[in-house]
Design a protein around this motif. Structure first.
Motif, PDB file in Angstrom:
ATOM      1  N   GLY A 184      23.763  69.215  41.027  1.00 10.25           N
ATOM      2  CA  GLY A 184      24.107  68.241  40.009  1.00 10.25           C
ATOM      3  C   GLY A 184      23.063  67.148  39.883  1.00 10.25           C
ATOM      4  O   GLY A 184      22.163  67.010  40.707  1.00 10.25           O
ATOM      5  N   ASP A 185      23.210  66.351  38.831  1.00 11.29           N
ATOM      6  CA  ASP A 185      22.284  65.269  38.490  1.00 11.29           C
ATOM      7  C   ASP A 185      22.931  63.940  38.842  1.00 11.29           C
ATOM      8  O   ASP A 185      24.064  63.663  38.419  1.00 11.29           O
ATOM      9  CB  ASP A 185      21.988  65.336  36.989  1.00 11.29           C
ATOM     10  N   ILE A 186      22.248  63.105  39.598  1.00  8.91           N
ATOM     11  CA  ILE A 186      22.867  61.843  40.020  1.00  8.91           C
ATOM     12  C   ILE A 186      23.046  60.871  38.845  1.00  8.91           C
ATOM     13  O   ILE A 186      23.760  59.874  38.985  1.00  8.91           O
ATOM     14  CB  ILE A 186      22.091  61.161  41.168  1.00  8.91           C
ATOM     15  N   PHE A 187      22.434  61.172  37.705  1.00 10.53           N
ATOM     16  CA  PHE A 187      22.637  60.346  36.514  1.00 10.53           C
ATOM     17  C   PHE A 187      23.890  60.774  35.738  1.00 10.53           C
ATOM     18  O   PHE A 187      24.247  60.139  34.749  1.00 10.53           O
ATOM     19  CB  PHE A 187      21.414  60.418  35.608  1.00 10.53           C
ATOM     20  N   ASP A 188      24.535  61.844  36.174  1.00  4.12           N
ATOM     21  CA  ASP A 188      25.755  62.350  35.526  1.00  4.12           C
ATOM     22  C   ASP A 188      26.965  61.743  36.231  1.00  4.12           C
ATOM     23  O   ASP A 188      27.227  62.062  37.394  1.00  4.12           O
ATOM     24  CB  ASP A 188      25.781  63.878  35.626  1.00  4.12           C
ATOM     25  N   PRO A 189      27.734  60.889  35.558  1.00  6.38           N
ATOM     26  CA  PRO A 189      28.862  60.221  36.226  1.00  6.38           C
ATOM     27  C   PRO A 189      29.978  61.179  36.647  1.00  6.38           C
ATOM     28  O   PRO A 189      30.835  60.804  37.452  1.00  6.38           O
ATOM     29  CB  PRO A 189      29.358  59.233  35.172  1.00  6.38           C
ATOM     30  N   ALA A 190      29.953  62.414  36.143  1.00  8.87           N
ATOM     31  CA  ALA A 190      30.992  63.378  36.518  1.00  8.87           C
ATOM     32  C   ALA A 190      30.757  63.980  37.898  1.00  8.87           C
ATOM     33  O   ALA A 190      31.677  64.543  38.503  1.00  8.87           O
ATOM     34  CB  ALA A 190      31.063  64.498  35.476  1.00  8.87           C
ATOM     35  N   VAL A 191      29.536  63.850  38.425  1.00 11.18           N
ATOM     36  CA  VAL A 191      29.209  64.429  39.729  1.00 11.18           C
ATOM     37  C   VAL A 191      29.938  63.667  40.841  1.00 11.18           C
ATOM     38  O   VAL A 191      29.797  62.444  40.966  1.00 11.18           O
ATOM     39  CB  VAL A 191      27.685  64.409  39.976  1.00 11.18           C
ATOM     40  N   LEU A 192      30.732  64.387  41.618  1.00 11.48           N
ATOM     41  CA  LEU A 192      31.509  63.812  42.738  1.00 11.48           C
ATOM     42  C   LEU A 192      32.337  62.604  42.297  1.00 11.48           C
ATOM     43  O   LEU A 192      32.493  61.630  43.036  1.00 11.48           O
ATOM     44  CB  LEU A 192      30.579  63.421  43.893  1.00 11.48           C
ATOM     45  N   SER A 193      32.873  62.691  41.093  1.00 11.96           N
ATOM     46  CA  SER A 193      33.607  61.546  40.536  1.00 11.96           C
ATOM     47  C   SER A 193      34.858  61.190  41.331  1.00 11.96           C
ATOM     48  O   SER A 193      35.332  60.045  41.279  1.00 11.96           O
ATOM     49  CB  SER A 193      33.979  61.833  39.082  1.00 11.96           C
ATOM     50  N   LYS A 247      31.314  53.315  44.170  1.00  7.61           N
ATOM     51  CA  LYS A 247      32.220  54.272  44.804  1.00  7.61           C
ATOM     52  C   LYS A 247      32.512  53.907  46.259  1.00  7.61           C
ATOM     53  O   LYS A 247      33.428  54.462  46.868  1.00  7.61           O
ATOM     54  CB  LYS A 247      31.601  55.680  44.743  1.00  7.61           C
ATOM     55  N   LEU A 248      31.703  53.018  46.821  1.00  4.05           N
ATOM     56  CA  LEU A 248      31.852  52.665  48.230  1.00  4.05           C
ATOM     57  C   LEU A 248      33.013  51.695  48.452  1.00  4.05           C
ATOM     58  O   LEU A 248      33.186  50.746  47.685  1.00  4.05           O
ATOM     59  CB  LEU A 248      30.566  52.014  48.751  1.00  4.05           C
ATOM     60  N   PRO A 249      33.796  51.896  49.501  1.00  2.00           N
ATOM     61  CA  PRO A 249      34.867  50.952  49.828  1.00  2.00           C
ATOM     62  C   PRO A 249      34.300  49.733  50.548  1.00  2.00           C
ATOM     63  O   PRO A 249      33.123  49.709  50.923  1.00  2.00           O
ATOM     64  CB  PRO A 249      35.756  51.773  50.766  1.00  2.00           C
ATOM     65  N   LYS A 250      35.139  48.749  50.763  1.00  2.05           N
ATOM     66  CA  LYS A 250      34.736  47.595  51.557  1.00  2.05           C
ATOM     67  C   LYS A 250      34.308  48.064  52.943  1.00  2.05           C
ATOM     68  O   LYS A 250      35.006  48.831  53.605  1.00  2.05           O
ATOM     69  CB  LYS A 250      35.918  46.627  51.682  1.00  2.05           C
ATOM     70  N   GLY A 251      33.135  47.624  53.379  1.00  8.23           N
ATOM     71  CA  GLY A 251      32.601  48.048  54.665  1.00  8.23           C
ATOM     72  C   GLY A 251      31.737  49.288  54.588  1.00  8.23           C
ATOM     73  O   GLY A 251      31.130  49.689  55.588  1.00  8.23           O
ATOM     74  N   GLY A 252      31.676  49.915  53.406  1.00  7.81           N
ATOM     75  CA  GLY A 252      30.814  51.076  53.224  1.00  7.81           C
ATOM     76  C   GLY A 252      29.357  50.650  53.105  1.00  7.81           C
ATOM     77  O   GLY A 252      29.045  49.477  52.895  1.00  7.81           O
ATOM     78  N   MET A 253      28.449  51.606  53.230  1.00  9.64           N
ATOM     79  CA  MET A 253      27.023  51.278  53.193  1.00  9.64           C
ATOM     80  C   MET A 253      26.245  52.266  52.338  1.00  9.64           C
ATOM     81  O   MET A 253      26.580  53.446  52.257  1.00  9.64           O
ATOM     82  CB  MET A 253      26.432  51.270  54.608  1.00  9.64           C
ATOM     83  N   ILE A 254      25.202  51.755  51.720  1.00 10.94           N
ATOM     84  CA  ILE A 254      24.182  52.579  51.074  1.00 10.94           C
ATOM     85  C   ILE A 254      22.866  52.306  51.791  1.00 10.94           C
ATOM     86  O   ILE A 254      22.563  51.161  52.144  1.00 10.94           O
ATOM     87  CB  ILE A 254      24.054  52.294  49.564  1.00 10.94           C
ATOM     88  N   ALA A 255      22.102  53.355  52.053  1.00 13.21           N
ATOM     89  CA  ALA A 255      20.795  53.216  52.700  1.00 13.21           C
ATOM     90  C   ALA A 255      19.817  54.152  52.011  1.00 13.21           C
ATOM     91  O   ALA A 255      20.133  55.324  51.785  1.00 13.21           O
ATOM     92  CB  ALA A 255      20.876  53.522  54.188  1.00 13.21           C
TER      93      ALA A 255
END
Length: 294
Positions: A184-193, A247-255
């Motif tokens: 899938g394409d990460i620019f597609d909002p339907a991916v892992l929605s 999409k991340l909950p409180k306490g989630g992280m992006i790296a």
């Protein structure tokens, strides 16, 4: 220019030893001004003789077959012509595991190992975490996380068919059962929605389009789709901030991994949706990773 060994049917072949082909291969690479000539020659010798580089010294005095010698010098010529070593031997080590690589997929690099280690440190106190790896490529990030954390549920998103094939083969090769490969394409909002992750990881394309022509010849052999980050290099980070971070909950992280001159901008971008953001240096002391906690 150092000539390649020539043989005719009338000549009696004098077998070269492993040590001799390594020395001659290294000389040719150095004459072509290739970095890491000794190491590359050793890797190619190990590849054609069917051993690993750590045990190669034990074979230095062994004679190589005519076929092995021919293959070796063909591979040396391919390196001289700028083909990456990893594409020739069709694999590369990452986080202590050997991954399949080749034309059409980004080659795993040591800097990315630091991203994985950073992620694992974040996950150490989390039970059965959900992790998303975006722009997964060979799957080195997703598969390494899955192997180190068999209780995790990992989603690996890759758009391009060539790279996606390597992602699938590495999931099977390493033997992890907890990676879901998503074409899938990460620019597609339907991916892992419908997925709420604890952690999002990405080593996206981040090179400015105008800088692509100035890259090393070996890097130019890698897929432009894995390199081109748009006119300013931030196209993928913007969609990470505007869509995926939500999409991340409180306490989630992006790296994420990024260029050494990009951490400040990305940190500020991520802070719009996070409580805090930090940058980390690579082994050379250059800022290459940004992490943000929601």
């Amino acid at each position: 220019m150092i000539p390649f060994p020539l043989k005719t049917r009338k000549q009696t072949r004098i077998a070269m030893t492993v040590s001799e082909i390594i020395k001659l291969g290294s000389q040719k690479l150095k004459a072509a001004k290739k970095d890491d000539a000794d190491f590359d020659s050793q890797c190619l010798a190990a590849f054609v003789t069917g051993c690993n580089i750590s045990s190669l010294r034990l074979k230095y005095a062994d004679s190589v077959t005519d076929r092995e010698e021919t293959k070796f010098f063909r591979f040396i010529e391919r390196r001289i012509n700028g083909e990456p070593l990893q594409y020739i031997i069709k694999e590369w080590d990452f986080m202590g595991r050997t991954f399949d690589v080749g034309e059409g997929v980004l080659i795993p690099r040591p800097e990315t190992e630091q991203l994985v280690e950073y992620a694992l440190d974040f996950l150490k106190d989390k039970s059965e975490p959900t992790v998303i790896d975006l722009c997964s490529g060979s799957g080195c990030i997703a598969v390494s996380i899955a192997a180190e954390r068999p209780d995790a549920k990992v989603y690996a998103v890759e758009k391009f068919p060539g790279a996606f094939g390597y992602l699938l083969s590495n999931i099977e090769k390493i033997g992890v059962k907890n990676v879901n490969a998503v074409n899938g394409d990460i620019f597609d909002p339907a991916v892992l929605s419908d997925i709420e992750p604890d952690l999002i990881l990405s080593n996206p394309p981040y090179i400015r389009t105008s800088d692509l022509s100035g890259l090393q010849e070996e890097v130019k052999k890698e897929p432009v789709t894995a390199l081109d980050g748009g006119s300013d290099g931030y196209d993928f980070y913007r969609v990470l901030a505007s869509h995926w971070m939500k999409k991340l909950p409180k306490g989630g992280m992006i790296a994420v991994e990024c260029g050494e001159d990009q951490t400040e901008y990305i940190s500020e971008l991520f802070k719009e949706n996070a409580d805090s953001a930090e940058s980390l240096n690579d082994l050379s002391g250059l800022p290459r990773i940004v992490g943000a906690i929601i």
